[in-house]
Design an enzyme around this catalytic site. Structure first.
Site, mmCIF file in Angstrom:
data_model
loop_
_atom_site.group_PDB
_atom_site.id
_atom_site.type_symbol
_atom_site.label_atom_id
_atom_site.label_comp_id
_atom_site.label_asym_id
_atom_site.label_seq_id
_atom_site.Cartn_x
_atom_site.Cartn_y
_atom_site.Cartn_z
ATOM 1 C CB SER A 1 69.388 104.185 136.585
ATOM 2 O OG SER A 1 70.209 103.743 137.539
ATOM 3 C CE LYS A 2 72.851 103.226 129.275
ATOM 4 N NZ LYS A 2 71.959 103.781 128.477
ATOM 5 N NE ARG A 3 72.771 104.305 139.890
ATOM 6 C CZ ARG A 3 71.931 103.949 140.797
ATOM 7 N NH1 ARG A 3 72.680 103.110 141.694
ATOM 8 N NH2 ARG A 3 70.992 104.308 141.174
#
Ligand code: GLU
Length: 486
Positions: free
Chosen positions: A260-262
């Protein structure tokens, strides 16, 4: 790989994204493998937009998915905007087809109207969790008489349409990635084909479309494994050829959670905006799902198409390694013709205001700077950082390098004066001047070279200093040396 079909039938694969967000790296990998398989087998790659979830689907997402696929270079032979013999390729435009199939299934008693209330549904789910299986008695609406049905209808009960699953037996297939798969039918509930709002569900529309679009191989994420026995059952009931299935493992972040973006860029759009080279992303995504059989990592897409074998698909979840992807970006950047490298970094510099977009002289110089930087320049996201010092007075300076300036003031001042007097000012003349100055002072060249590099480029490392000085130009070099020596 052995063909699933009779020797004469064609390979037809599809990518079937739901337009409910951006194209995730996992989806891109699925699209890529379908595309690669089609291209390696002379098959057909179909793009189908699965927008039956009216609330979550959007036109914007649909368009973005097309853009992301095009950016990756994954062209489709049939699908939105290109058409084809099996269209339309957007599910919301295929309602009449689903309605016709469900009418036939209702007629044949393979599908039935289920009037279960929310409470009944809940209770059944609980039984399935507790007992691990269901029996025919869990499905009281399967065999309603016409009269009972009319009564429910007259009373205005909402209903879904379910596909009745066998109470016994097994559904088996040999998965192209995971091998032999076996589901006990007693663990599979009768599933909803048409929701109470009349819209088809994913499982239903997917089978109707895969059948009508004559899909031979379904390669998709392994989050769909539990849907496959339901779909196989329906293929059989409809008398359709069951495609071969291959379920590709998830792509995870370093913490083993879904990427994910994280973790960094997680959608194709983010890679595009992050100035990655699409060929490198494709190369990396291919390696994430498939082993070429040796240690080689750099591949052009043509090479991957030639070597791809569905037998060597990885079956465990893959961790996305940004370092390796970045390494490949550098390798692909090296292979790019200089004119393309110039175009792309010029655009970045112009957008950042580092260069004047119409300066032909600077543009020509950029080609020479990129050649000088060679391997040091591995990603277009380094453009401003690595290139600004050559074109602008405002350039990034590495604060940690400042120690090289300690006590260097007098040397830089003297060097500035020697450089100011040079004509011509080029790599050879600056090198000769610097070495002559050091010698005159009875010193080595190093104590001149290091502070000079830092004063002029803002960094303690870089390509050949003298070549860099020539490209930065006499006026800028002298001004920077004087300003730093103060
Ligand atoms: N629309 C489904 C998804 O995006 C497609 C799954 C499939 O390929 O069957 O997950």
């Amino acid at each position: 790989m052995a063909s699933a079909n009779s020797g004469t039938s064609k390979i037809r694969v599809r990518f079937a994204p739901s337009p409910t967000g951006t194209l995730h790296v996992g989806g891109a990998r699925t699209a890529l493998f379908n595309w690669l398989y089609a291209r390696s087998q002379g098959g057909t790659f179909v793009l189908r937009i699965e927008d039956t979830d009216q609330e979550r689907s959007s036109e914007e997402s649909h368009q973005q998915i097309l853009r992301s696929l095009r950016w990756l270079g994954l062209d489709w032979d049939e699908g939105p905007e290109v058409g084809g013999d099996h269209g339309p390729y957007v599910q919301s435009q295929r309602r009449a087809r689903y309605d016709a199939v469900i009418a036939e299934l209702l007629d044949r008693g393979i599908a039935y109207r289920d009037y279960s209330t929310a409470e009944e549904d809940e209770a059944r789910k609980l039984r399935l969790t507790e007992q691990g299986r269901l029996t025919a008695s869990d499905w009281p609406y399967r065999n309603l008489s016409e009269e009972q049905r009319r009564r429910y209808e007259a009373e205005g009960h909402a209903f879904t349409i379910r596909i009745a699953m066998p109470d016994e037996g097994h559904i088996r297939w040999t998965d192209l990635v995971h091998g032999d798969m076996d589901f006990d039918c007693a663990t599979l509930e009768d599933w909803i084909a048409v929701k109470s709002d009349g819209f088809p569900t994913y499982n239903f529309a997917c089978v109707v479309d895969d059948g009508q679009m004559e899909i031979s191989h379904v390669l998709r994420g392994d989050d769909h494994i539990s849907n496959t026995p339901r779909q196989i059952h329906l293929f059989r009931e409809l008398g359709l050829r069951v495609p071969k299935f291959g379920h590709l493992p998830m792509i995870l972040g370093p913490d083993k959670k879904r990427l994910s973006k994280r973790h960094g860029a997680a959608s194709v759009e983010e890679f595009r905006e992050g100035l990655w080279i699409s060929e490198a992303v494709v190369n990396y995504l291919a390696l994430l799902g498939w082993s070429p059989g040796n240690d080689r990592e750099f591949f052009t897409v043509e090479e991957i198409i030639k070597r791809l074998s569905l037998k060597r698909l990885n079956h465990t979840a893959a961790v996305f390694d940004y370092e390796k992807c970045r390494y490949l970006n550098g390798e692909h950047l090296k292979q790019m013709p200089l004119s393309q490298r110039v175009d792309r970094s010029w655009q970045v510099l112009a957008e950042a205001g580092v260069v004047e977009a119409d300066s032909e002289e600077d543009r020509e110089r950029l080609g020479r700077v990129l050649t000088l930087l060679g391997n040091r320049f591995r990603h277009f996201d380094q453009s401003v950082h690595h290139l600004s010092a050559y074109f602008a007075d405002d350039f990034p300076v590495d604060p940690e390098g400042a120690t090289v300036l300690e006590g260097a003031g007098p040397r830089l001042r003297a060097l500035a004066e020697r450089f100011a007097a040079l004509d011509p000012f080029d790599a050879a003349s600056t090198e000769a001047a610097l070495r002559a100055l050091a010698e005159d002072q009875g010193e080595k060249a190093g104590p001149y070279i290091h502070p000079c590099r830092y004063a002029v480029t803002g960094s303690t490392s870089g390509p050949s200093l003298f070549e860099a000085l020539e490209l930065i130009g006499q006026e800028r070099v002298v001004t920077r040396l004087r300003a730093t020596a103060v």
